[in-house]
Design a protein around this motif. Structure first.
Motif, PDB file in Angstrom:
ATOM      1  N   GLU A 295     -18.551   0.114   7.023  1.00 40.44           N
ATOM      2  CA  GLU A 295     -17.268   0.679   7.445  1.00 40.44           C
ATOM      3  C   GLU A 295     -17.064   2.081   6.882  1.00 40.44           C
ATOM      4  N   LEU A 296     -17.454   2.298   5.636  1.00 42.31           N
ATOM      5  CA  LEU A 296     -17.309   3.631   5.059  1.00 42.31           C
ATOM      6  C   LEU A 296     -18.286   4.630   5.677  1.00 42.31           C
ATOM      7  N   TYR A 297     -19.456   4.165   6.097  1.00 40.22           N
ATOM      8  CA  TYR A 297     -20.381   5.068   6.775  1.00 40.22           C
ATOM      9  C   TYR A 297     -19.736   5.701   8.017  1.00 40.22           C
ATOM     10  N   ARG A 298     -18.792   5.009   8.640  1.00 41.74           N
ATOM     11  CA  ARG A 298     -18.154   5.504   9.858  1.00 41.74           C
ATOM     12  C   ARG A 298     -17.232   6.683   9.597  1.00 41.74           C
ATOM     13  N   VAL A 299     -16.688   6.808   8.374  1.00 38.01           N
ATOM     14  CA  VAL A 299     -15.683   7.839   8.112  1.00 38.01           C
ATOM     15  C   VAL A 299     -16.050   8.756   6.956  1.00 38.01           C
ATOM     16  N   CYS A 300     -17.108   8.439   6.233  1.00 36.92           N
ATOM     17  CA  CYS A 300     -17.502   9.221   5.062  1.00 36.92           C
ATOM     18  C   CYS A 300     -18.820   9.949   5.300  1.00 36.92           C
ATOM     19  N   ASP A 301     -19.094  10.944   4.466  1.00 32.24           N
ATOM     20  CA  ASP A 301     -20.428  11.524   4.398  1.00 32.24           C
ATOM     21  C   ASP A 301     -21.379  10.393   4.013  1.00 32.24           C
ATOM     22  N   PRO A 302     -22.334  10.039   4.871  1.00 30.49           N
ATOM     23  CA  PRO A 302     -23.189   8.881   4.584  1.00 30.49           C
ATOM     24  C   PRO A 302     -23.870   8.948   3.228  1.00 30.49           C
ATOM     25  N   ASP A 303     -24.273  10.144   2.801  1.00 26.63           N
ATOM     26  CA  ASP A 303     -24.958  10.271   1.511  1.00 26.63           C
ATOM     27  C   ASP A 303     -24.045  10.001   0.326  1.00 26.63           C
ATOM     28  N   SER A 304     -22.730  10.005   0.565  1.00 29.20           N
ATOM     29  CA  SER A 304     -21.788   9.792  -0.537  1.00 29.20           C
ATOM     30  C   SER A 304     -21.439   8.317  -0.748  1.00 29.20           C
ATOM     31  N   VAL A 305     -21.799   7.461   0.190  1.00 25.36           N
ATOM     32  CA  VAL A 305     -21.416   6.048   0.092  1.00 25.36           C
ATOM     33  C   VAL A 305     -22.278   5.348  -0.957  1.00 25.36           C
ATOM     34  N   HIS A 306     -21.618   4.626  -1.855  1.00 29.32           N
ATOM     35  CA  HIS A 306     -22.337   3.979  -2.951  1.00 29.32           C
ATOM     36  C   HIS A 306     -21.597   2.737  -3.406  1.00 29.32           C
ATOM     37  N   VAL A 307     -22.306   1.858  -4.095  1.00 29.14           N
ATOM     38  CA  VAL A 307     -21.747   0.618  -4.647  1.00 29.14           C
ATOM     39  C   VAL A 307     -21.840   0.691  -6.165  1.00 29.14           C
ATOM     40  N   THR A 308     -20.760   0.313  -6.835  1.00 26.65           N
ATOM     41  CA  THR A 308     -20.766   0.244  -8.297  1.00 26.65           C
ATOM     42  C   THR A 308     -20.250  -1.119  -8.745  1.00 26.65           C
ATOM     43  N   GLY A 309     -20.671  -1.524  -9.933  1.00 25.53           N
ATOM     44  CA  GLY A 309     -20.209  -2.794 -10.493  1.00 25.53           C
ATOM     45  C   GLY A 309     -20.505  -3.980  -9.606  1.00 25.53           C
ATOM     46  N   PHE A 310     -21.709  -4.024  -9.028  1.00 23.34           N
ATOM     47  CA  PHE A 310     -22.026  -5.063  -8.049  1.00 23.34           C
ATOM     48  C   PHE A 310     -21.911  -6.457  -8.664  1.00 23.34           C
ATOM     49  N   MET A 311     -21.138  -7.315  -8.002  1.00 25.49           N
ATOM     50  CA  MET A 311     -20.945  -8.726  -8.369  1.00 25.49           C
ATOM     51  C   MET A 311     -20.454  -8.898  -9.816  1.00 25.49           C
ATOM     52  N   THR A 312     -19.509  -8.056 -10.210  1.00 27.93           N
ATOM     53  CA  THR A 312     -18.842  -8.221 -11.500  1.00 27.93           C
ATOM     54  C   THR A 312     -17.762  -9.277 -11.352  1.00 27.93           C
ATOM     55  N   VAL A 313     -17.622 -10.154 -12.337  1.00 25.74           N
ATOM     56  CA  VAL A 313     -16.599 -11.193 -12.259  1.00 25.74           C
ATOM     57  C   VAL A 313     -15.239 -10.586 -12.601  1.00 25.74           C
ATOM     58  N   LYS A 314     -14.267 -10.782 -11.703  1.00 26.93           N
ATOM     59  CA  LYS A 314     -12.902 -10.298 -11.881  1.00 26.93           C
ATOM     60  C   LYS A 314     -11.970 -11.496 -12.068  1.00 26.93           C
ATOM     61  N   GLU A 315     -11.211 -11.483 -13.146  1.00 20.33           N
ATOM     62  CA  GLU A 315     -10.269 -12.564 -13.430  1.00 20.33           C
ATOM     63  C   GLU A 315      -8.922 -12.186 -12.846  1.00 20.33           C
ATOM     64  N   ARG A 316      -8.409 -13.014 -11.942  1.00 17.37           N
ATOM     65  CA  ARG A 316      -7.180 -12.727 -11.228  1.00 17.37           C
ATOM     66  C   ARG A 316      -6.262 -13.951 -11.264  1.00 17.37           C
ATOM     67  N   GLY A 317      -5.483 -14.075 -12.354  1.00 17.15           N
ATOM     68  CA  GLY A 317      -4.535 -15.172 -12.438  1.00 17.15           C
ATOM     69  C   GLY A 317      -5.221 -16.508 -12.558  1.00 17.15           C
ATOM     70  N   SER A 318      -5.027 -17.381 -11.576  1.00 16.77           N
ATOM     71  CA  SER A 318      -5.559 -18.744 -11.631  1.00 16.77           C
ATOM     72  C   SER A 318      -6.977 -18.847 -11.092  1.00 16.77           C
ATOM     73  N   VAL A 319      -7.569 -17.719 -10.673  1.00 17.38           N
ATOM     74  CA  VAL A 319      -8.918 -17.750 -10.109  1.00 17.38           C
ATOM     75  C   VAL A 319      -9.740 -16.583 -10.651  1.00 17.38           C
ATOM     76  N   GLN A 320     -11.057 -16.698 -10.487  1.00 18.51           N
ATOM     77  CA  GLN A 320     -11.971 -15.607 -10.791  1.00 18.51           C
ATOM     78  C   GLN A 320     -12.861 -15.384  -9.570  1.00 18.51           C
ATOM     79  N   HIS A 321     -13.203 -14.120  -9.346  1.00 21.29           N
ATOM     80  CA  HIS A 321     -13.946 -13.747  -8.147  1.00 21.29           C
ATOM     81  C   HIS A 321     -15.174 -12.921  -8.514  1.00 21.29           C
TER      82      HIS A 321
END
Length: 440
Positions: A295-321
């Motif tokens: 989706e970001l490739y459609r609106v961004c400079d393709p070379d600028s698209v990147h992923v950080t913190g891949f599959m980091t566990v996020k604690e959100r109240g009663s659940v973690q993701h």
């Protein structure tokens, strides 16, 4: 706006000490009755209260309606993308500078939209609380003084005790929906879909008190409280749908893969290990990240698209993701509205491919409205911040409800997905407060 006030005048501003916690100040402002229409929006380290209506933009399936100071109300049909209609309407605002706050319904992205799709206001007064200070700005100095007096007043009484909502209702209907979705996936109709269920609250609610109680117990990426046109909602968003800064840098934060959280060290560690090693959860997250990149490739400079913190566990109240961040820089000629259009609705609240999943959701469920939509802040500078609306309470015409869903893929089972909705509802259901004067 007061008679004779010019919108090109410099706003009146005051800075006062924030003697109490930001949550207390925001709840006080929202519950004061000073402004019938208002939005509270929390970002990390900064809380904003937007009160009253200086300008207003409402979008439905056939037209865009705008009210601006000094002009008669305007209604115009639009064709094409709803995001483009919002962009053009705000571009025509007769204001030298503005910030707008509001919400966008899930059906904003439907091929056959219905009902109210978006509602934004440019407020008469804004209060920003950060670093121990409250900065008040407004077009009318009387509004600014009223807010300053309110913030300096004695501490209000404590909110009422919560009246928890039983989350274990409607299980059979929901399991049947999941089973149908799994069959659709096996037939190749789509790869992933989020199936949700609505849970009505059996008593009138105090939305501001629910926000105060629920926010104290949650760890959201964003939180919000709003009352616009008589529709109220409050929630503790687990993820950022879209954030665009003044320089065109875009970020989205897909969360997918869920386990319960909040039962103590050993139990939480065990469910975290399950989350990080479960093939179904890992697959669900990986395909969501890949979709966000596309989706970001459609609106961004393709070379600028990147992923950080891949599959980091996020604690959100009663659940973690499982969570990742996907970022990029807008391509020349693109705006924050293009980024919103590309990312909306969140892949983690719709499905893959999105168009097919959105169509199927319309068949499986009643109208979602704000659930899985967004609450957003947008500015004349080109900045935008939009929170995915999950873990929320909704209230209209005397009826309140909750809603939660689960991501269905080929390996899903109806019982486990139903349990996941119960886990997610537990981020909000224990903190719902009855309206004063309502018996238990």
């Amino acid at each position: 706006m007061s008679p004779g006030l010019r919108t090109d005048e410099k706003p009146t501003e005051r800075v006062v000490e924030a003697a109490r916690a930001p949550l207390d100040l925001m709840t006080r402002l929202a519950g004061s009755g000073l402004f019938t229409d208002h939005v509270v929006y929390e970002r990390p380290g900064r809380w904003t209260f937007a009160g009253g209506v200086l300008g207003e933009v409402v979008l439905d399936s056939g037209a865009v309606h705008a009210r601006w100071p000094g002009r008669a109300p305007e209604t115009a049909p639009y064709t094409g993308r709803p995001a483009a209609a919002l962009r053009e309407t705000f571009a025509a605002a007769p204001l030298p500078a503005w910030n707008a706050y509001g919400w966008i319904a899930f059906e904003f992205a439907s091929a056959r939209p219905s009902g109210r799709l978006a509602h934004f206001v440019v407020p008469r007064v804004e209060v920003h609380v950060e670093d121990g200070a409250a900065r008040i700005a407004g077009a009318d100095p009387r509004d600014v003084e009223r807010v300053a007096d309110l913030l300096a007043a004695d501490v209000p009484p404590a909110p009422p005790a919560p009246s928890p909502v039983d989350v274990r209702e409607g299980g059979d209907v929901y399991r049947a929906r999941v089973a149908r979705a799994v069959d659709d996936i096996a037939a190749g109709r789509y790869q992933k879909i989020i199936v949700s269920r609505r849970l009505d609250v059996p008593y009138p609610v105090d939305v501001a008190a629910t926000y105060a109680c629920g926010r104290a117990a949650n760890t959201p990426a964003r939180s919000f409280l709003l009352d616009l046109g008589g529709f109220q909602a409050t929630g503790f968003s687990p993820e950022v749908l879209a954030s665009v800064d003044d320089g065109g840098r875009v970020m989205t934060q897909p969360l997918a893969g869920t386990r319960a959280f909040g039962f103590g060290g050993d139990a939480d560690a065990r469910t975290r290990r399950e989350l990080e090693t479960d093939p179904k959860e890992i697959f669900e997250h990986a395909v969501s990240v890949r979709t966000s990149q596309e989706e970001l490739y459609r609106v961004c400079d393709p070379d600028s698209v990147h992923v950080t913190g891949f599959m980091t566990v996020k604690e959100r109240g009663s659940v973690q993701h499982l969570g990742s961040s996907v970022g990029g820089v807008l391509a020349p000629g693109r705006t924050c509205w293009d980024a919103l259009d590309a990312l909306f609705p969140g892949v983690t609240a719709s499905g893959i491919p999105k168009a097919e999943a959105i169509e199927a959701i319309g068949e499986l469920e009643e109208r979602r409205g704000l659930y899985a939509g967004a609450v957003a802040a947008v500015s004349h500078t080109g900045a935008l911040d939009a929170a995915l609306v999950l873990r929320a309470l909704y209230n209209e015409n005397g009826q309140a409800w909750l809603r939660a869903g689960a991501g269905i893929v080929s390996g899903s089972t109806p019982d486990r997905e139903y349990e996941e909705t119960c886990e997610k509802l537990s981020s909000i259901a224990p903190y719902v407060c009855k309206a004063l004067g309502v018996r238990r």
